[in-house]
Write a protein that holds these residues in place. Structure first.
Motif, PDB file in Angstrom:
ATOM      1  N   GLY A  16     -36.886 -87.792  17.405  1.00 25.26           N
ATOM      2  CA  GLY A  16     -35.603 -88.423  17.217  1.00 25.26           C
ATOM      3  C   GLY A  16     -35.687 -89.317  18.437  1.00 25.26           C
ATOM      4  N   ARG A  18     -37.918 -91.019  19.701  1.00 24.90           N
ATOM      5  CA  ARG A  18     -38.645 -92.419  19.377  1.00 24.90           C
ATOM      6  C   ARG A  18     -37.780 -93.131  18.355  1.00 24.90           C
ATOM      7  NH1 ARG A  18     -43.621 -91.824  15.505  1.00 24.90           N
ATOM      8  NH2 ARG A  18     -41.686 -91.260  14.201  1.00 24.90           N
ATOM      9  N   ASN A  19     -37.136 -92.520  17.377  1.00 26.81           N
ATOM     10  CA  ASN A  19     -36.395 -93.221  16.281  1.00 26.81           C
ATOM     11  C   ASN A  19     -35.153 -93.718  17.076  1.00 26.81           C
ATOM     12  OD1 ASN A  19     -38.278 -92.127  14.424  1.00 26.81           O
ATOM     13  ND2 ASN A  19     -36.857 -90.611  13.809  1.00 26.81           N
ATOM     14  N   GLN A  22     -36.751 -97.008  18.723  1.00 30.24           N
ATOM     15  CA  GLN A  22     -37.378 -98.055  17.771  1.00 30.24           C
ATOM     16  C   GLN A  22     -36.674 -99.261  18.072  1.00 30.24           C
ATOM     17  OE1 GLN A  22     -40.658 -97.561  17.612  1.00 30.24           O
ATOM     18  NE2 GLN A  22     -40.653 -99.600  16.827  1.00 30.24           N
ATOM     19  N   ARG A  76     -26.891 -94.640  20.725  1.00 34.85           N
ATOM     20  CA  ARG A  76     -26.750 -95.159  19.436  1.00 34.85           C
ATOM     21  C   ARG A  76     -25.677 -95.865  19.280  1.00 34.85           C
ATOM     22  NH1 ARG A  76     -26.699 -90.225  14.891  1.00 34.85           N
ATOM     23  NH2 ARG A  76     -24.563 -90.708  15.042  1.00 34.85           N
TER      24      ARG A  76
END
Length: 167
Positions: A16, A18-19, A22, A76
């Motif tokens: 998560g 890493r996501n 990215q 995010r």
């Protein structure tokens, strides 16, 4: 928006993390890290979580006896401007104090964000020459960024080096 918590990362969070990172890696805002490196650094990370989803992360990397770096800070997009980044940095600063660090460094494009939290722009000389020569041998990409070595310049152009003295 629902409530969120900031907690130490677990190995199950690494994919998560890493996501989350990215998109910024693809834009060359953050340096990419292999999964093996992220798993090896899991103890450095804290994550922000809401409704069982990762919404942010950050890491504290110790450089020297009194010096650490806030690195890999990410929130995010839909959670920006809700205090998540500040909460993550606050948790990392508390962790730094518990470890006995008195100074925190960051390499950032987010000058205003860190400035509001007491970080100030710094020049080249942050450690004495003996410490500098020892840090040169670390082999850590973040340390190389901190030292402003020429071979990392393509990854860090436009970033600002900032420092905060902890109370």
């Amino acid at each position: 928006m629902s409530e969120y918590i900031v907690r130490p990362a677990r190995s199950a969070d690494i994919i998560g993390i890493r996501n989350l990172l990215q998109p910024m890696v693809e834009q060359r805002i953050l340096l990419g890290k292999d999964l093996a490196v992220l798993y090896g650094a899991v103890q450095e990370f804290v994550v922000a979580e809401a409704d069982d989803e990762l919404i942010g992360c950050g890491a504290l990397h110790v450089f020297w006896e009194d010096l650490g770096e806030v690195r890999t800070l990410m929130v995010r997009g839909d959670w920006l401007h809700h205090g998540v980044g500040g909460a993550i940095v606050g948790a990392l600063e508390e962790q730094a104090r518990e470890l006995g660090l008195s100074r925190l460094f960051c390499l950032t494009f987010e000058i205003d964000f860190f400035g509001r939290r007491g970080y100030t722009t710094i020049g080249e000389q942050v450690v004495d020459p003996d410490v500098y020569s020892q840090l040169l041998r670390s082999g850590d990409a973040g340390v190389e960024e901190f030292l402003d070595l020429a071979h990392v310049k393509p990854n860090t152009l436009g970033n600002t080096r900032m420092l905060k003295r902890l109370n």
